[in-house]
Design an enzyme around this catalytic site. Sequence first.
Site, PDB file in Angstrom:
ATOM      1  N   HIS A 134       0.589  -1.347   0.129  1.00 60.67           N
ATOM      2  CA  HIS A 134       0.179  -0.001   0.123  1.00 60.67           C
ATOM      3  C   HIS A 134       0.780   1.314  -0.035  1.00 60.67           C
ATOM      4  O   HIS A 134       1.983   1.330   0.517  1.00 60.67           O
ATOM      5  CB  HIS A 134      -0.927  -0.020   1.259  1.00 60.67           C
ATOM      6  CG  HIS A 134      -1.872   1.009   1.511  1.00 60.67           C
ATOM      7  ND1 HIS A 134      -1.626   2.164   1.700  1.00 60.67           N
ATOM      8  CD2 HIS A 134      -3.133   0.950   0.985  1.00 60.67           C
ATOM      9  CE1 HIS A 134      -2.896   2.900   1.606  1.00 60.67           C
ATOM     10  NE2 HIS A 134      -3.716   2.082   1.120  1.00 60.67           N
ATOM     11  N   ASP A 141       2.792  -3.851   8.351  1.00 62.01           N
ATOM     12  CA  ASP A 141       1.528  -3.241   8.205  1.00 62.01           C
ATOM     13  C   ASP A 141       0.306  -4.311   8.380  1.00 62.01           C
ATOM     14  O   ASP A 141       0.474  -5.454   7.527  1.00 62.01           O
ATOM     15  CB  ASP A 141       1.386  -2.657   6.751  1.00 62.01           C
ATOM     16  CG  ASP A 141       0.126  -2.026   6.500  1.00 62.01           C
ATOM     17  OD1 ASP A 141      -0.916  -2.028   7.446  1.00 62.01           O
ATOM     18  OD2 ASP A 141      -0.019  -1.340   5.484  1.00 62.01           O
ATOM     19  N   GLN A 148      -4.634  -5.173   6.853  1.00 56.97           N
ATOM     20  CA  GLN A 148      -5.476  -6.448   6.531  1.00 56.97           C
ATOM     21  C   GLN A 148      -5.389  -7.765   7.079  1.00 56.97           C
ATOM     22  O   GLN A 148      -5.982  -8.573   6.562  1.00 56.97           O
ATOM     23  CB  GLN A 148      -5.419  -6.490   4.999  1.00 56.97           C
ATOM     24  CG  GLN A 148      -5.656  -5.255   4.007  1.00 56.97           C
ATOM     25  CD  GLN A 148      -7.214  -4.533   3.942  1.00 56.97           C
ATOM     26  OE1 GLN A 148      -7.841  -5.563   4.136  1.00 56.97           O
ATOM     27  NE2 GLN A 148      -7.063  -3.301   3.636  1.00 56.97           N
ATOM     28  N   LYS A 205     -11.061  -0.695  10.368  1.00 58.24           N
ATOM     29  CA  LYS A 205     -10.938  -1.954   9.432  1.00 58.24           C
ATOM     30  C   LYS A 205     -11.468  -3.255  10.366  1.00 58.24           C
ATOM     31  O   LYS A 205     -11.527  -4.423   9.838  1.00 58.24           O
ATOM     32  CB  LYS A 205      -9.874  -1.927   8.676  1.00 58.24           C
ATOM     33  CG  LYS A 205      -9.486  -0.984   7.675  1.00 58.24           C
ATOM     34  CD  LYS A 205      -8.433  -1.598   6.965  1.00 58.24           C
ATOM     35  CE  LYS A 205      -7.902  -0.570   5.817  1.00 58.24           C
ATOM     36  NZ  LYS A 205      -8.735   0.440   5.181  1.00 58.24           N
ATOM     37  N   CYS A 224      -4.518   1.699  -3.900  1.00 54.80           N
ATOM     38  CA  CYS A 224      -3.383   2.454  -3.285  1.00 54.80           C
ATOM     39  C   CYS A 224      -2.141   1.456  -3.344  1.00 54.80           C
ATOM     40  O   CYS A 224      -1.155   1.859  -2.833  1.00 54.80           O
ATOM     41  CB  CYS A 224      -3.665   2.742  -1.915  1.00 54.80           C
ATOM     42  SG  CYS A 224      -5.025   3.898  -1.750  1.00 54.80           S
TER      43      CYS A 224
END
Lengths: 149, 405
Positions: free
Chosen positions: B117, B194, B197, B220, B358
């Site tokens: 991303h 990161d 997700q 999220k 992104c």
Amino acid sequence: MTDTKDLLTNPDILRELIMDHYQYPHHHTLIEDDSYLKKHMASDSCIDDITVQAKIEEGILKDIRFDGVACTISTASTSMMTDLLRGKTIAEAKEIIKQYDLMLDGKEYDADVLEEAVAMQNVYKQANRIRCALIGWNAIKGLIEESEK
Amino acid sequence: MFDLEKIRQDFPMLKNHPELVYFDNGATTFKPQVVIDKVEHYYTHATANVHRGDYALSVEVDRLYDETRAIVARFLNCDASEVAFLHNDTECLNQIVYGLSYQLKKGDIVLTSVAEHASNLLPWYRLKEQLGIEIKYLPVNAQGVVDLEAAKALMSKQVKVIALAHVTNVLGSVQPIQELCELAHQYGAYMVVDGAQSVPHRKVDVKALDLDFLTFSSHKMCGPNGVGVLYGKKELLENIPPLVLGGGMNARFQSDGSVLLKDVPTRFEAGTPNIEGVIGFGAACEYLMDIGMDQIHNYEKELRSYFAEQIKPLAHIQFYNPDNATGPITFNAKEVFAQDAAGYLASKNIAVRSGNHCAKILHELIGTDSTIRASLYFYNTKEEVDRCVEAIKEISIENAIGVFF
């Protein structure tokens, strides 16, 4: 004239028009020529990426071209714009653009001056796609402004 | 217990929009009533700033705010002092990069991947410009998964950081984070992960994985907007300067410019934080833990596989990640621009995302700029998948244009 008008209120015809302009866009090549002004429209959205070129001389839009990757609505609306504004004076072009903007804003507009571009008449109902129908038109607006500086 | 019907009753958005199939959970998720109640409680019963007042109400807000840190620590298996609340995942990643910039110098290497991303690339690009660090991309397979052997070959003393998404946002591929983390540590490099997700969908134990830094986003995972979580090992957090300076993060400062910072993690939380968001996020973490992250993960796997099996046979669909067990269904309808296809699905009340999500250099891998991403969460159902599949079967340029008439 009445016949054309009738055709341009027929949804099937309008749908076909968008399809044709998407699959076979008009004036869809750029040229290497310094007498053309050029605008790259890519910063507004991360999806559509088109470039519009225009040769504006003696107050007349002598040529308009475009290229790039874009959705049906962006491609077809830009292709229609090149048809409609080529050969027009700046004043005429500005009036057509004004009517087009009114249509995309869901307001009263003069359908006669927009010719085939009335195919975009319902885009204003889908807020997320209005930008698509404006991308090429905003490009030419910018190029006209630039030519007047 | 995983009781789907009961779960769906918890989400007002699902009740208020029975017509909608919401498959854009990779972008943001719906909120259960317990989260909404917690946020409302702050506004109606417990409004005050944090860490500032001397009155009972303010102390109560402090308690609620700090309690969330303890909940998140339990969620991640770390110490509460290792959890900082910023405003989104992007800001957390920027904080880490900024902090590490004080330790990096010209010629140092940061390893990442083309599936990242923008928030895990652009901050590093700036360091490349400012410090002359080198950014190298770990070789990945067709699904964007890092090749461990190739990663080993890239390692050297110059590699100072491996920065990677645990689960990539477009293809949903799971990176071998634990192995990469071990590899990084063998060379004295930091592992920055990161988790945007991954953390919402699976159990992530920062101790077991031995992660140095992990970031993710409240919204999220059923929590409010405006809250990003920065996890860092305490000794590492203590060695990175805060990105934002100001109120609430310093203990004292003097006119000669000397500043004494508060301890970690408070020093990373300059200015009034998103108090109600943080408190609501605590409720979201508890809600997810009550259902059970393993239960959530297993159900999502089952649902994804049910979806994938129906997409695979469709001749007009290019399916980019058929073999993944989890993550979004990422596809295109052949000859149809992604946004047109998504527009057609929208006309059938199916919410998906089109575009490059992104991850703008991923096209180098999958050969297309734009895709459609249908991302699921544990409150989605097989019936919703069926409705989506029926609509996907009908995607064509004609139908996409037909939406306007």
